[in-house]
Design a protein around this motif. Sequence first.
Motif, PDB file in Angstrom:
ATOM      1  N   LYS A  61      38.586  37.999  36.542  1.00 42.91           N
ATOM      2  CA  LYS A  61      37.834  36.749  36.608  1.00 42.91           C
ATOM      3  C   LYS A  61      38.726  35.556  36.943  1.00 42.91           C
ATOM      4  O   LYS A  61      38.251  34.559  37.473  1.00 42.91           O
ATOM      5  N   GLU A 118      29.595  35.182  36.094  1.00 35.30           N
ATOM      6  CA  GLU A 118      30.113  36.201  35.189  1.00 35.30           C
ATOM      7  C   GLU A 118      30.612  37.372  36.038  1.00 35.30           C
ATOM      8  O   GLU A 118      29.954  37.767  36.999  1.00 35.30           O
ATOM      9  N   TYR A 119      31.773  37.915  35.691  1.00 35.63           N
ATOM     10  CA  TYR A 119      32.354  39.042  36.420  1.00 35.63           C
ATOM     11  C   TYR A 119      32.329  40.273  35.518  1.00 35.63           C
ATOM     12  O   TYR A 119      33.005  40.308  34.496  1.00 35.63           O
ATOM     13  N   LEU A 124      30.635  40.196  40.762  1.00 37.54           N
ATOM     14  CA  LEU A 124      30.542  38.800  40.358  1.00 37.54           C
ATOM     15  C   LEU A 124      29.074  38.393  40.412  1.00 37.54           C
ATOM     16  O   LEU A 124      28.446  38.452  41.463  1.00 37.54           O
TER      17      LEU A 124
END
Length: 144
Positions: A61, A118-119, A124
Amino acid sequence: MTLVKFNNRTRNTAPYFNNVFDSLFSEAINKNLTVNKVPGVNILESATDYKIEVAAPGLSKEDFQINVKKDTLSVWAEKKEVATEDKKDYTRREFDYFSFARSFVLPESVDADKITAEYVNGILNISIGKKDESQSSTKEIKVS
């Protein structure tokens, strides 16, 4: 016209010198093509938001940067190679570190304050909230 059947058995059994050059040439082409590869994207729309899914495995991230400027959402990532003291004698090394950038033009119904990312598991996930319908009221005009 007479058809002649051609059977070249030696081509399948004897090693060809050209195969060496063909394999080296095709590896060079494939390597150049994969360096500039842009990850695939899925875009979903629901009643309350838009979702963008970017397939980018092998990153963390911290490698991503996401920016919104006016009506454009920009996503870019760069994987940097970390120098290590452990040196190995590789016969062939195909690990590739890359970077990419994607831009998306956002519709007017997007609320820039409701964007989250959010990863998870190499994907992603970007969620882009829509404006409330009370803010973007429509007005019907009657023709007289």
